[in-house]
Structure formats: C-alpha cells, structure tokens
Design a protein around this motif. Structure first.
Motif, PDB file in Angstrom:
ATOM      1  N   UNK A  59       0.840  -1.205   0.000  1.00 40.01           N
ATOM      2  CA  UNK A  59       0.000   0.000   0.000  1.00 40.01           C
ATOM      3  C   UNK A  59       0.868   1.246   0.000  1.00 40.01           C
ATOM      4  N   UNK A  60       1.948   1.234   0.798  1.00 40.85           N
ATOM      5  CA  UNK A  60       2.830   2.408   0.792  1.00 40.85           C
ATOM      6  C   UNK A  60       3.610   2.492  -0.522  1.00 40.85           C
ATOM      7  N   UNK A  61       3.971   1.359  -1.085  1.00 44.05           N
ATOM      8  CA  UNK A  61       4.661   1.345  -2.377  1.00 44.05           C
ATOM      9  C   UNK A  61       3.808   2.051  -3.438  1.00 44.05           C
ATOM     10  N   UNK A  62       2.511   1.745  -3.432  1.00 40.15           N
ATOM     11  CA  UNK A  62       1.611   2.393  -4.386  1.00 40.15           C
ATOM     12  C   UNK A  62       1.554   3.896  -4.151  1.00 40.15           C
ATOM     13  N   UNK A  63       1.456   4.298  -2.879  1.00 42.02           N
ATOM     14  CA  UNK A  63       1.394   5.723  -2.548  1.00 42.02           C
ATOM     15  C   UNK A  63       2.682   6.440  -2.941  1.00 42.02           C
ATOM     16  N   UNK A  64       3.821   5.838  -2.589  1.00 42.92           N
ATOM     17  CA  UNK A  64       5.107   6.480  -2.846  1.00 42.92           C
ATOM     18  C   UNK A  64       5.387   6.626  -4.338  1.00 42.92           C
ATOM     19  N   UNK A  65       4.854   5.696  -5.125  1.00 43.97           N
ATOM     20  CA  UNK A  65       5.074   5.745  -6.573  1.00 43.97           C
ATOM     21  C   UNK A  65       3.889   6.343  -7.320  1.00 43.97           C
ATOM     22  N   UNK A  66       2.995   6.981  -6.560  1.00 43.09           N
ATOM     23  CA  UNK A  66       1.846   7.704  -7.122  1.00 43.09           C
ATOM     24  C   UNK A  66       0.998   6.811  -8.026  1.00 43.09           C
ATOM     25  N   UNK A  67       0.682   5.643  -7.492  1.00 41.95           N
ATOM     26  CA  UNK A  67      -0.194   4.712  -8.213  1.00 41.95           C
ATOM     27  C   UNK A  67      -1.463   4.510  -7.404  1.00 41.95           C
ATOM     28  N   UNK A  68      -2.544   4.265  -8.085  1.00 33.79           N
ATOM     29  CA  UNK A  68      -3.818   4.053  -7.422  1.00 33.79           C
ATOM     30  C   UNK A  68      -4.387   2.699  -7.823  1.00 33.79           C
ATOM     31  N   UNK A  69      -4.754   1.921  -6.799  1.00 32.46           N
ATOM     32  CA  UNK A  69      -5.378   0.628  -7.077  1.00 32.46           C
ATOM     33  C   UNK A  69      -4.371  -0.491  -7.199  1.00 32.46           C
ATOM     34  N   UNK A  70      -4.842  -1.703  -6.934  1.00 31.44           N
ATOM     35  CA  UNK A  70      -3.989  -2.892  -6.948  1.00 31.44           C
ATOM     36  C   UNK A  70      -3.419  -3.149  -8.338  1.00 31.44           C
TER      37      UNK A  70
END
Length: 509
Positions: free
Chosen positions: A119-130
């Motif tokens: 979840x943090x990886x997605x946030x840090x890389x500005x991605x949304x959703x699985x």
C-alpha cells in the motif's frame, strides 16, 4: 562504511520556536527521525511533513546505512510502519544488488506487513489501485516472496484483512513458490477465501458481542466466563493482557483469574518475550488506577514488577557517579506519540527518566518548563514516580527553559558527571535574558566540571539540537522511545558513536 568519524563543526539553524539550534549530520538526523516516528501529526510537524523529510534523508544517506537502520528500527525498537517506509524509499533509490530484497525479507515479520508495504509502495510511486502494482520492483517482489514462505495458515487467516491491498492481491503480485504441497494448499485457500477462521481472543469476544442477552447481568456473566476461559487457556498474549486489564477487572473475574493475570504480567521470561515499549506499562497502569476494583493494588504491583523486568539488563552507573535526570514537561511535550494513543511524549520522557533514576546510585531528578525544579522520589517505583511527576507538572509551567538545568548547577557550583535531558529538543528561553543551553554548558564545563557529559534524549526527531552534538563538547544525542536508548547510552559510555548500535546490524537473511 564507518560512522564514528571526526565531527565537522555543525551549522546553525532555527528550531520550531525560532531559537538558535544546530544541524545534525544526515545519519544522525535520519536515526533521530526514524526512532521517534509514529507518522502521525505532532505539535511542530505534520505527518506528511515528516514523511517528506524521511524521503529526503533516505536519498542523502548511504544505502547500507538506511537498510541497517530499517532493520534496527524493526528488530530493536519494535517499530512497524517506519521500517516499511524506509524499505520502499530505498527501493526507489537503489539498484544493482540484493540489498532491497534482503531488507524486505527482514522487516516484513507479520503477514499484514506484506499488504502495508504494498500500500505504501503504491502511494510512494503515485499509483492508485492494486492493478497499478503490476510493475513492482523485482527486488521488492523477491523479498516479499521470501516473506510469504514464512507464514502458516493461522497467520495468513489472522491478517487477511480488508484494505486497498488484500493478501490475495499480494499473492498474485508476488507469485511466491510454495515450499511444499501443504503450503500450496494454504495459498489456494487464501485465493479462494476459504482459510479457516483462526481462534483468537478477538474472534471469541467479537462472537460474544453479537449475541443477544436477556439482561445486563446475563451479558456480564457471559463476558466474565469468557475472560476466565481465555485467561486459563494461556492463549491471551502479553500485549492483549496489558490492553485489556480494565475489561478483565470490570468483568468481575475470580481471584484465581486475577492471580494468573498478575503472575503472567510479572513473569520475567514473559516480559522478555513480549518486547513491550516501556510506556505501554504506563498506559496500562493508568487504566487500572482509575478503577474501583479491590484487585487494583495487586495489579499495579504486578505492572511495577513487569516494567522493572523490562529493563533488567539496563546498566546503571557506579554508586559514586553523579547524575542529573531532567524531564521536559513543556506544552509541546504534551503531544500523543500516535493518533490512537493516550500516552504523551511527556510521559515517555518521564518513564525513561524514572527507569534511569532506578539504576543510578547518586541521582538528582527534576522537571523543567518555565522553571527547573528538583523532585526527590524513592527508587523502585517507576510508574508511581511517573504519576507523581504528572501530578506536579503544573508547578514549573509550560515553556522550554532547559538551560535552567545547567544554570542551577553553575549557581550551586555542583560537580556532576552526567546530565540526562529528556526532551523534544525544541528549547527556547521565555525569559528573554539571553541564556541558552549551549552557553550554559560551555560555562559549566569550563568553570565547574570539565569532564561532565550531556546526553540529549531526543523524543521527537525534528532534525536539530539546542547545542552542538560533538564529543569534544561532551555532548551526545540519543533518540527513541524504547529501553533501547539505554543500549545506545552504554555504547556512548564505551567510546562509540550513537550510530554504532546500527553499524552492528547484520543484513543477511
């Protein structure tokens, strides 16, 4: 990489109160920020601001130091979120070897940390959703695959929780190779949502809470019986006991059940295995103190014994070593350590200060705000002493005049060996007479005690210090909320740097 290098003269800056302060080296600043981070809003710094600063500091530091610090934070300081942040940020910066995959495998120690990291990886890389995580870093993927292989069916079922990333999603992203057919069957059950619901005290009480009862008396009796069964089963973990002491006593459990609870709380081996932060005992102590049960004195005694066991290996000083323990009780210290906690930075300072007092033979203790006040309390009652300080904190006001601690020693011409200040390091002089901790310390060492040493226990990690952290000045900085600050203190006593404990970390898996 060597960390115990000669100090360069620190640059000056301004702290959050506008007072002159001194910058820290990138390593020391990152260490202090990590050791004191709950990633929730603080008095001087919002959570997003702290997160941005952590990201910048990771980029400024050596990758192996960042990795060692992340493992140290997870395995020695018992922190969970910030090691995951460091790991993801390092993955964004570092390529070319297995450092990140080894780090992932070390810091992910619970099944839910797999999904937290993603979840943090997605946030840090500005991605949304699985679905946007299909371009996962290969090293992160490799480390998570190793982590998946550690967990059994109970752990997978217990931590398969709702969230933007589920364990099932993580399984598809990571593609771990099962160790054997039994584990492959567990992975299949995770995908199908058919893992058996694990027996935990939470599920037991949740099921009971959903039942309908004819009367309040029947409901109380049912909860009493359930608590007694849980206590007798030995399946109630140490932290669960600490957090549920109020519920257990309010349920009116039997004397035998209370005795078993106290025996577990005060068992030295149980305390050692539980690895609780010292302030957890204070939180439990305060919950129990507010109750009317006749068992309150027995439970309070068990908690005092427990916190004493938690620092049994804390090395004190010789009986003739003269020590001053000063606790900051200013307004900025009255900030919760996390969004869900009732424990304040102020409380952490008092607990650590009282633990240290209990190990010193010759000690002066006190608190400072507008003024500095010495308070003499008996040794051996850490939590009771904290409560006494808490009761009297209004006697010194709420400014941050830490320099008065040293000025008091100057005026008395009192020679001490060590001064320990527990603070958020945002010191300033509310009297406008020009006095500073930096100048008072220089004067004290020059005219009274040339060999004295000052230890700043930084409980907030805002990135600066009220005087230059430099061995030549007899000044050292230690950061964090756990009893591990005393390991760092011991390292400093042995001539090492505050970072030497981190340097010892082995990054193998």
């Amino acid at each position: 990489m060597r960390f115990n290098l000669p100090f360069r003269k620190a640059a000056t800056t301004l702290n959050h109160e506008g007072a002159v302060a001194y910058t820290l080296t990138p390593q020391l600043e990152l260490y202090a920020a990590v050791a004191t981070t709950a990633l929730s809003d603080q008095f001087y710094e919002k959570a997003d601001t702290r997160l941005r600063r952590l990201r910048e500091l990771v980029a400024r530091n050596d990758p192996e130091f960042v990795a060692r610090l992340a493992v140290y934070a997870r395995e020695q300081l018992y922190l969970r979120t910030v090691p995951l942040v460091l790991t993801v940020e390092l993955a964004r910066q570092h390529r070319g070897d297995s450092l990140v995959s080894r780090l992932v495998a070390r810091v992910v120690q619970r099944a839910d940390e797999i999904t937290e990291l993603l979840a943090y990886y997605a946030q840090a890389n500005e991605r949304e959703g699985v679905k946007t995580l299909n371009r996962l870093s290969k090293q992160v993927q490799k480390g998570l695959a190793h982590s998946f292989n550690r967990f059994d069916g109970y752990q997978l079922a217990k931590y398969d929780r709702a969230g933007q990333v589920r364990l099932r999603d993580a399984l598809f992203l990571v593609h771990p190779t099962a160790r054997n057919s039994e584990q492959q069957a567990l992975f299949d059950q995770l995908v199908q949502g058919t893992l058996p619901t694990p027996y935990t005290w939470e599920t037991e009480l949740s099921a009971l809470g959903q039942q309908a009862f004819a009367s309040a008396e029947e409901r109380t009796a049912a909860f009493r019986a359930t608590w007694e069964t849980l206590i007798g089963s030995g399946k109630l973990g140490y932290m669960a006991l600490l957090r549920n002491l109020r519920n257990i006593l309010e349920a009116g459990v039997s004397a035998g059940a209370v005795e078993r609870v106290c025996a577990t709380l005060s068992n030295e081996q149980a305390v050692s295995r539980a690895k609780q932060l010292p302030f957890r005992f204070l939180a439990a102590y305060r919950e129990v103190l507010a109750l009317q049960s006749g068992y309150v004195p027995l439970v309070l005694e068990a908690l005092e014994t427990a916190i004493a066991h938690s620092v049994v290996n804390l090395r004190g000083f010789a009986a003739d070593t003269r020590v001053v323990v000063a606790c900051d009780v200013s307004g900025s210290m009255q900030q919760p350590v996390s969004a869900r906690s009732k424990v304040l930075l102020y409380d952490v300072g008092l607990v650590l200060g009282m633990l240290l007092q209990g190990r010193c033979g010759h000690v002066v203790t006190g608190m400072f705000g507008d003024t500095w006040k010495r308070i003499s309390l008996p040794r051996g009652r850490t939590l009771q002493n904290v409560q006494e300080f808490y009761r009297r904190e209004g006697e010194v006001g709420y400014s941050t005049n830490g320099h008065l601690v040293i000025q008091d020693l100057l005026q008395r011409r009192e020679v001490v060996d060590k001064v320990m200040i527990f603070t958020d390091c945002q010191l300033w002089n509310s009297t406008n007479d020009g006095g500073t901790l930096a100048q008072a310390w220089i004067d004290y060492r020059r005219t009274v005690a040339p060999r004295a040493r000052l230890y700043l226990f930084d409980l907030a990690g805002h990135g600066s210090a009220p005087l230059e952290v430099r061995e030549g000045h007899g000044v050292a900085l230690i950061a964090g909320w756990s009893d591990k600050v005393f390991d760092v203190l011991q390292a400093l006593e042995n001539g090492n740097s505050a970072l030497s404990e981190i340097e010892k970390i082995d990054l193998s898996i």
